[in-house]
Design a protein around this motif. Structure first.
Motif, PDB file in Angstrom:
ATOM      1  N   MET A  21       9.584 -13.059  51.246  1.00 43.50           N
ATOM      2  CA  MET A  21       9.253 -14.221  50.420  1.00 43.50           C
ATOM      3  C   MET A  21       9.131 -13.797  48.958  1.00 43.50           C
ATOM      4  SD  MET A  21       6.044 -16.809  50.871  1.00 43.50           S
ATOM      5  CE  MET A  21       5.863 -18.229  49.796  1.00 43.50           C
ATOM      6  N   LEU A  22       9.722 -14.563  48.054  1.00 46.71           N
ATOM      7  CA  LEU A  22       9.638 -14.252  46.632  1.00 46.71           C
ATOM      8  C   LEU A  22       8.208 -14.388  46.130  1.00 46.71           C
ATOM      9  CD1 LEU A  22      12.806 -16.049  45.218  1.00 46.71           C
ATOM     10  CD2 LEU A  22      12.456 -13.597  45.451  1.00 46.71           C
ATOM     11  N   ILE A  23       7.849 -13.496  45.199  1.00 45.99           N
ATOM     12  CA  ILE A  23       6.527 -13.594  44.586  1.00 45.99           C
ATOM     13  C   ILE A  23       6.503 -14.758  43.601  1.00 45.99           C
ATOM     14  CG2 ILE A  23       6.207 -11.108  44.789  1.00 45.99           C
ATOM     15  CD1 ILE A  23       6.711 -10.986  41.721  1.00 45.99           C
ATOM     16  N   GLN A  24       5.313 -15.090  43.096  1.00 46.47           N
ATOM     17  CA  GLN A  24       5.204 -16.065  42.022  1.00 46.47           C
ATOM     18  C   GLN A  24       5.751 -15.426  40.741  1.00 46.47           C
ATOM     19  OE1 GLN A  24       4.330 -19.266  42.262  1.00 46.47           O
ATOM     20  NE2 GLN A  24       4.238 -18.893  44.481  1.00 46.47           N
ATOM     21  N   PRO A  25       6.906 -15.872  40.240  1.00 47.38           N
ATOM     22  CA  PRO A  25       7.591 -15.127  39.176  1.00 47.38           C
ATOM     23  C   PRO A  25       6.836 -15.106  37.853  1.00 47.38           C
ATOM     24  CG  PRO A  25       8.671 -17.234  39.568  1.00 47.38           C
ATOM     25  CD  PRO A  25       7.660 -17.062  40.659  1.00 47.38           C
ATOM     26  N   GLN A  26       5.966 -16.096  37.603  1.00 50.03           N
ATOM     27  CA  GLN A  26       5.290 -16.127  36.307  1.00 50.03           C
ATOM     28  C   GLN A  26       4.352 -14.940  36.108  1.00 50.03           C
ATOM     29  OE1 GLN A  26       4.980 -18.324  38.695  1.00 50.03           O
ATOM     30  NE2 GLN A  26       2.884 -19.039  39.017  1.00 50.03           N
ATOM     31  N   THR A  27       4.029 -14.233  37.201  1.00 46.42           N
ATOM     32  CA  THR A  27       3.177 -13.051  37.085  1.00 46.42           C
ATOM     33  C   THR A  27       3.979 -11.809  36.698  1.00 46.42           C
ATOM     34  OG1 THR A  27       3.415 -12.462  39.420  1.00 46.42           O
ATOM     35  CG2 THR A  27       1.652 -14.013  38.846  1.00 46.42           C
ATOM     36  N   LYS A  28       5.294 -11.920  36.730  1.00 49.06           N
ATOM     37  CA  LYS A  28       6.130 -10.745  36.482  1.00 49.06           C
ATOM     38  C   LYS A  28       7.190 -10.969  35.413  1.00 49.06           C
ATOM     39  CE  LYS A  28       8.393  -7.096  39.156  1.00 49.06           C
ATOM     40  NZ  LYS A  28       8.727  -6.634  40.525  1.00 49.06           N
ATOM     41  N   TYR A  29       7.645 -12.198  35.237  1.00 45.11           N
ATOM     42  CA  TYR A  29       8.716 -12.497  34.298  1.00 45.11           C
ATOM     43  C   TYR A  29       8.301 -13.613  33.353  1.00 45.11           C
ATOM     44  CZ  TYR A  29      11.317 -10.063  37.944  1.00 45.11           C
ATOM     45  OH  TYR A  29      11.735  -9.150  38.866  1.00 45.11           O
ATOM     46  N   GLN A  30       8.910 -13.621  32.170  1.00 39.99           N
ATOM     47  CA  GLN A  30       8.645 -14.712  31.232  1.00 39.99           C
ATOM     48  C   GLN A  30       9.949 -15.282  30.719  1.00 39.99           C
ATOM     49  OE1 GLN A  30       6.440 -13.263  27.864  1.00 39.99           O
ATOM     50  NE2 GLN A  30       7.945 -11.686  27.338  1.00 39.99           N
ATOM     51  N   SER A  31       9.922 -16.560  30.423  1.00 42.04           N
ATOM     52  CA  SER A  31      11.136 -17.215  29.951  1.00 42.04           C
ATOM     53  C   SER A  31      11.420 -16.802  28.512  1.00 42.04           C
ATOM     54  CB  SER A  31      10.992 -18.738  30.038  1.00 42.04           C
ATOM     55  OG  SER A  31       9.917 -19.174  29.218  1.00 42.04           O
ATOM     56  N   PHE A  32      12.709 -16.826  28.165  1.00 40.58           N
ATOM     57  CA  PHE A  32      13.120 -16.466  26.818  1.00 40.58           C
ATOM     58  C   PHE A  32      12.801 -17.617  25.874  1.00 40.58           C
ATOM     59  CE2 PHE A  32      15.852 -15.403  23.293  1.00 40.58           C
ATOM     60  CZ  PHE A  32      15.858 -14.020  23.287  1.00 40.58           C
ATOM     61  N   GLN A  33      12.197 -17.307  24.774  1.00 37.59           N
ATOM     62  CA  GLN A  33      11.794 -18.345  23.833  1.00 37.59           C
ATOM     63  C   GLN A  33      13.003 -18.904  23.075  1.00 37.59           C
ATOM     64  OE1 GLN A  33       8.562 -19.566  23.657  1.00 37.59           O
ATOM     65  NE2 GLN A  33       8.565 -18.311  25.515  1.00 37.59           N
ATOM     66  N   PRO A  34      13.050 -20.219  22.878  1.00 39.13           N
ATOM     67  CA  PRO A  34      14.187 -20.807  22.153  1.00 39.13           C
ATOM     68  C   PRO A  34      14.225 -20.332  20.704  1.00 39.13           C
ATOM     69  CG  PRO A  34      12.452 -22.433  22.493  1.00 39.13           C
ATOM     70  CD  PRO A  34      12.069 -21.233  23.297  1.00 39.13           C
ATOM     71  N   ILE A  35      15.405 -20.479  20.102  1.00 40.10           N
ATOM     72  CA  ILE A  35      15.601 -20.070  18.712  1.00 40.10           C
ATOM     73  C   ILE A  35      15.270 -21.248  17.796  1.00 40.10           C
ATOM     74  CG2 ILE A  35      17.264 -19.117  17.069  1.00 40.10           C
ATOM     75  CD1 ILE A  35      16.601 -17.342  19.519  1.00 40.10           C
ATOM     76  N   ASP A  36      14.574 -20.961  16.713  1.00 36.05           N
ATOM     77  CA  ASP A  36      14.207 -22.001  15.751  1.00 36.05           C
ATOM     78  C   ASP A  36      15.428 -22.316  14.884  1.00 36.05           C
ATOM     79  OD1 ASP A  36      12.960 -23.787  14.139  1.00 36.05           O
ATOM     80  OD2 ASP A  36      11.801 -22.300  13.009  1.00 36.05           O
ATOM     81  N   LEU A  37      16.259 -23.236  15.366  1.00 28.78           N
ATOM     82  CA  LEU A  37      17.484 -23.583  14.659  1.00 28.78           C
ATOM     83  C   LEU A  37      17.733 -25.073  14.875  1.00 28.78           C
ATOM     84  CD1 LEU A  37      19.727 -22.008  13.028  1.00 28.78           C
ATOM     85  CD2 LEU A  37      21.083 -22.097  15.131  1.00 28.78           C
ATOM     86  N   SER A  38      16.882 -25.865  14.291  1.00 27.78           N
ATOM     87  CA  SER A  38      16.953 -27.308  14.522  1.00 27.78           C
ATOM     88  C   SER A  38      18.213 -27.940  13.943  1.00 27.78           C
ATOM     89  CB  SER A  38      15.720 -27.987  13.931  1.00 27.78           C
ATOM     90  OG  SER A  38      15.638 -27.736  12.532  1.00 27.78           O
ATOM     91  N   ASP A  39      18.827 -27.290  12.949  1.00 22.80           N
ATOM     92  CA  ASP A  39      20.030 -27.846  12.337  1.00 22.80           C
ATOM     93  C   ASP A  39      21.296 -27.160  12.857  1.00 22.80           C
ATOM     94  OD1 ASP A  39      19.455 -25.408  11.164  1.00 22.80           O
ATOM     95  OD2 ASP A  39      20.112 -26.021   9.157  1.00 22.80           O
ATOM     96  N   ARG A  40      21.242 -26.661  14.077  1.00 26.95           N
ATOM     97  CA  ARG A  40      22.404 -26.004  14.686  1.00 26.95           C
ATOM     98  C   ARG A  40      23.627 -26.920  14.615  1.00 26.95           C
ATOM     99  NH1 ARG A  40      18.765 -27.232  18.527  1.00 26.95           N
ATOM    100  NH2 ARG A  40      18.045 -25.084  18.734  1.00 26.95           N
ATOM    101  N   THR A  41      24.783 -26.332  14.396  1.00 31.13           N
ATOM    102  CA  THR A  41      26.019 -27.120  14.265  1.00 31.13           C
ATOM    103  C   THR A  41      26.996 -26.910  15.416  1.00 31.13           C
ATOM    104  OG1 THR A  41      27.116 -25.391  12.971  1.00 31.13           O
ATOM    105  CG2 THR A  41      25.834 -27.029  11.756  1.00 31.13           C
TER     106      THR A  41
END
Length: 547
Positions: A1-21
């Motif tokens: 059974m998979l462990i609770q992933p939040q105890t071992k891994y973290q999501s990649f934070q988005p890039i601050d680029l609100s004016d992306r083209t």
């Protein structure tokens, strides 16, 4: 059974680029292609390529049309060094092809690399060092300033050694290793510091390569990272922005495509996605994706089976049968509804019109495939696929009700044998079902015209005994049915020439029904004489009513 992933891994934070083209852009031209099959691809093999295999792969890449090929890591081993020397000393590099070599930011290895390149007409020296925080902290124990110093020292040495050999046209490339995990402002700072050393110009550009050495986020995040760097490299017009995506999350293709929309002009990868772990980006798929959008990729995969065979011979890696564009089964339909749609699509597709055959995103002929395997029949198939194969290989154009009827015959056989049926198997089954029945067998007939219509005298066999019959009617079919005295009516009849086979061979199909039946049975006759073909079709239907 998979462990609770939040105890071992973290999501990649988005890039601050609100004016992306990049989301509003599309790819309108191919990138500069760099194959690293002989370097990144080679190091990922269980058994690295020997010199003969390397040369075979190099020649294949040239034949396909690659103008930039990373041929090795000459400072890593004598074998790598010797292969680079072999290409140069035997003048095996075409004038329009530039070889690239990889070297880490280490003084002794850079000297060794330039020794390997002595006498080369033109080359790209690709230098790299690790910039991601985990590598700085865990592997090398360096802070940001020390890491930048390492990169700029190496860049200066590359610049100085190149200046000692002005007979070679040099180009420089730098990679902040594991760019995807490196802080963007630090990636910018180290790349710009290297560019300050190399002083590229619009006429003599440097290459900044952004390697997704490990894919850590969704492709849109990578595109944001690339667009951010695209905006912050100085001087931007003197830089070729390149990406090198891996496939750890299964998104290497998407990441490379979105990166081009975000400003990347060059892509590094391997044929069929060979590379470390889950592989590098698949250059065959990237190129053919462009092709199916009406953009010539500048690479030639018109004989994709030959390319696949050489790649497999050199790498000893199989190509999955469902691999995009190159897999054995990618142009094959087993599903009945798919087969029916494909059959109808081929029937109306014109050679001078846009390709619009359902379920086939491209014409298999464009990559050197025949239509032999487009439709194959198994237990999931239907009448459309069966009819397609019989028409393609035997010239049989069956009316739709007969397609349905024979499809049921095929399905019963499939339920018994449980394996794929070839077109030859289908023809044999069709012949047994419609052309070789009993008890009636045709021998000969004579027709004569009467005042009221036609008279027929026919010589038959019934249960291997001679049978002579005669009858009259308003035509040959009516006269023959009256002679048989089977109380049968014609529900459907058609005849046509076979589209393949002997000249003037005709096929007749007829559906006969008795007064007690809800629906009749089909019979088929094939003969150079259309009247004889019709009589054979009648006997076929009668035989199928009396199995």
């Amino acid at each position: 059974m998979l462990i609770q992933p939040q105890t071992k891994y973290q999501s990649f934070q988005p890039i601050d680029l609100s004016d992306r083209t990049w989301p509003a852009k599309s790819i309108s031209r191919p990138p500069i292609w760099l194959s690293t099959d002989l370097r990144d691809g080679n190091q990922a093999l269980i058994e690295p390529m020997n010199p003969a295999q390397k040369l075979q792969m190099f020649n294949l890449l040239v034949q396909i049309g690659f103008k930039e090929i990373e041929v090795g890591f000459p400072s890593a081993s004598q074998a790598e060094f010797d292969f680079v020397r072999y290409l140069i000393e035997h003048c095996l590099i075409p004038d329009d092809v530039v070889i690239q070599v990889l070297v880490p930011a280490r003084e002794d290895l850079i000297h060794r690399t330039f020794a390997a390149l002595k006498g080369v007409p033109q080359a790209i020296v690709h230098v790299y060092n690790a910039t991601a925080p985990a590598f700085r902290r865990i592997v090398f124990g360096r802070d940001q300033d020390q890491t930048i110093d390492l990169a700029t020292t190496a860049a200066q040495l590359v610049y100085d050694l190149a200046a000692e050999h002005p007979e070679t046209r040099w180009q420089f490339q730098y990679s902040p290793e594991v760019f995807t995990s490196t802080e963007l402002d630090f990636a910018r700072n180290i790349c710009n510091a290297v560019l300050d050393i190399w002083r590229p110009t619009p006429q003599h550009q440097a290459i900044i390569n952004l390697p997704a050495s490990v894919e850590v986020a969704t492709p849109n995040v990578f595109a944001d990272q690339v667009e951010w760097m695209h905006r912050h490299l100085i001087p931007r017009d003197s830089v070729i922005l390149c990406v090198h995506t891996h496939n750890d999350r299964g998104c290497g293709i998407a990441a490379a495509e979105l990166a081009q929309m975000a400003g990347a002009e060059r892509v590094e990868g391997c044929l069929f996605g060979n590379g470390e772990r889950t592989g590098n980006v698949d250059l065959v798929t990237l190129a053919m994706n462009l092709y199916t959008q009406g953009i010539h990729p500048g690479l030639d995969f018109s004989q994709i089976d030959e390319v696949a065979q050489v790649a497999q011979d050199c790498t000893q890696l199989p190509i999955h049968p469902r691999h995009p564009y190159a897999g054995e089964l990618v142009f094959t339909a087993f599903s009945g509804s798919h087969q029916d749609a494909i059959k109808k699509g081929f029937a109306v597709q014109k050679s001078d019109e846009l390709w619009q055959v359902p379920y086939l995103p491209m014409d298999p002929a464009d990559v050197g495939r025949t239509y032999e395997s487009v439709v194959r029949v198994n237990s999931q198939s239907g009448k459309g696929g069966i009819a397609f194969l019989l028409e393609r290989d035997y010239g049989l154009v069956l009316p739709r009700p007969l397609q349905i009827e024979f499809g049921q015959v095929v399905q019963k056989t499939m339920d018994t044998v449980g394996q794929e049926l070839s077109s030859a198997d289908l023809w044999q089954l069709f012949t047994r079902e419609y052309l070789q029945g009993s008890p009636f067998k045709y021998q000969s007939h004579q027709m004569s015209e009467t005042r009221s219509g036609w008279k027929i005298v026919a010589e038959l066999e019934r249960e291997q005994q001679p049978l002579k019959i005669q009858g009259e009617g308003n035509g040959p079919i009516d006269a023959f049915l009256n002679a048989l005295d089977q109380d049968l009516q014609v529900c459907h009849y058609e005849e046509r020439a076979l589209e393949q086979g002997s000249d003037a061979v005709a096929i007749a199909t007829i559906q006969l029904k008795s007064a007690q039946e809800q629906k009749g049975s089909y019979g088929v006759g094939i003969h150079p004489n259309i009247v004889t073909a019709s009589l054979l079709a009648i006997l076929s239907a009668c035989n199928r009513k009396h199995p």
